[in-house]
Design an enzyme around this catalytic site. Sequence first.
Site, short mmCIF file in Angstrom:
data_model
loop_
_atom_site.label_atom_id
_atom_site.label_comp_id
_atom_site.label_asym_id
_atom_site.label_seq_id
_atom_site.Cartn_x
_atom_site.Cartn_y
_atom_site.Cartn_z
N ARG A 123 0.86 -0.99 -0.07
CA ARG A 123 -0.06 -0.04 -0.10
C ARG A 123 0.74 1.36 0.06
NH1 ARG A 123 -5.51 -1.05 1.75
NH2 ARG A 123 -5.61 -3.23 2.21
N ARG A 177 1.97 -0.42 -11.78
CA ARG A 177 0.81 -0.48 -10.73
C ARG A 177 0.09 -1.68 -10.82
NH1 ARG A 177 -2.64 5.25 -10.48
NH2 ARG A 177 -1.63 5.70 -8.70
N SER A 276 29.66 21.19 -4.62
CA SER A 276 30.90 20.50 -4.49
C SER A 276 31.72 21.18 -3.25
CB SER A 276 31.77 20.54 -5.80
OG SER A 276 33.21 20.18 -5.61
N LYS A 282 29.58 23.79 -9.29
CA LYS A 282 29.19 22.72 -9.36
C LYS A 282 27.63 22.81 -8.73
CE LYS A 282 30.09 19.37 -11.10
NZ LYS A 282 30.90 18.46 -10.52
N ARG A 315 10.20 -27.86 4.77
CA ARG A 315 10.58 -26.64 5.41
C ARG A 315 12.18 -26.33 4.83
NH1 ARG A 315 8.66 -24.60 10.15
NH2 ARG A 315 6.77 -25.90 9.45
#
Length: 454
Positions: A123, A177, A276, A282, A315
Site C-alpha cells: 500500500r 501498478r 561541491s 557545481k 521446510r
Amino acid sequence: MLPPRFEMLVGLYGDEPTGRLLSAEATIDSWLRVEAALATAQGELGVLAREDSAAIVAAATLDNIDAELLWEQARNVGYPILSLVRQIDEALPAARRGHVHYGATTQDIMDSGLAVQLDAAARRLGELLGDFGDALAELAERHVDTVIAGRTHALHAVPTTFGAKIAGYLGELARHRDRLDAARSRVAVVSLFGAGGTSAAYGERAAALRARVAELLGLAGTDVPWHVARDNIAEFGLVCALLTASCARFAREVVDLSRTEIAEVAEVAGHHRGASSTMPQKINPIGSEAIIGLSATTGALSSALFRIMEAGHERAAGEWQAEWQVLPQLISLSAAALATAAATATGLQVFPEAMRANLDVDGGLIMAEAYMMRLAPHLGRERAHDVVYRAVQDCRRTGEPLHATLARALPEHLAAGVDTDLAPEDYVGHPHDTVTAALALWRARRAPTQPDPR
C-alpha cells in the site's frame, strides 16, 4: 539484539513510513497480531475456551514482550517465536496458561505476520508510485509541445517532444501498478498449516480456522500450504526491483540531460544543493544519483530471490533466512527510489530554449529522416536513404544546410520538394496522441492503496 547498522543511502533518502512498517517493533507486533487472531478464531470455533482465548488476546501485546530477551533467546533457538509464545504465556493468569500458539508452528506465525507487513508495504509503495506517476503526468501535459531532440545510441535521432518522452515513463509506471497489485494479492495470504503443512495439529476445523484467521488479519485465505513455495515472495521482491529500475531510468535521463553541454533540464535548485566541496560552480544532480545507487543495490540483491525458491521438502534449511535479510532491504530501497524520483520529477526544471537550440547543434541533420521520407515516394525508401546519407556526409564536410545540399544533388523536379529548411516542429509525429494515451492509461489504473475485495 545488535544496534541497527547505519545504512547511509537509505538513511539519507529512505521513506520514513516504510521504515516504520519494517521496524523490529512492527515485526514483533505482526506476530502478536497473528497469535491473537489465532486465539480469537480458536475461541469462536470451540477449540479453546472463550475465556482462554480472550486472555491470550489481552496478553498478546508489545507491553508484555521483552524485545531484548526475545532476540537473545532467538539467537539460541534460531527463531524468535518460541520466546514470543513463552512471554505471552507468562503474562497470562496461571489458570489460563498452556493454550498460546495452539497447533501452530513458527513459520505459520512468521509468514502470516510477513503477509500483514507486505500488505501494508505494498500500500505504501502504491502511494509513492502514485506520487511519482502524478508528477510525470503533470510534466507530460505541460510539455506536450516542447520540442526536444530524440536520441538513440546517445546521438541525435529525430525530433520529439519532452511530453512524449515523459509519456513513455508514465506508461511504464502504469504497468507497474498492475504488477504491484498482482504481487500484493499473492503475498497478502495467510499461512496456517502446522509443522509439515498438513494442518494435522489444528484438527477437523483447520480450514475454518485458517479462513477466520485470514479474515481477522485482513488477508486472503488459501488451502494450499506455502511454507517452502516462495514464488510469490520472490515476485514481490522482483516487483520492488522493477520499480526501482524504472526510477533509475528516469534518473539517468535527468543526469544525461543535465550535462553542461546539453543543459536541457536540471534538478530543483537550492542553496548548496548538489554543491561541491572544492568546485564552487557545481550543482550536481544528487537526487538522480541517489536513485541510480538505490537501483544498482536493488538489482544486485534481487538475485537472491531465486535462491530462496530452492527450499526443499516441507521446510527450508537456510533459504528462508536469506529472505529475512533481502526482502526488507528491497522494499526499503524501492520506497526510497520512488520517493526520491517523485521529488525529482516534481521539482524538475525544464529549459525549452536549450532544447530548441540543441536541435541545431548538428547543423540541422536531425531532419535527415524527414527529408528521406519526403523523397521516398519518388525514389523508393532505400534509394532515398542513400541520397540523403551522401548529402549528410557532404554537409559535415562543408557546413552547408542539408536542404541546400540535397537540392543541388537532385533533379530539378525533385529538388523543389526539398529546397526548404524543414522545421523540427513539423516532424514530431503525434505527441498529443501519445500523451493522451499515457495519461488515460495512468489514470485508469486503480491505486494499489485501495483495498481488494477478499
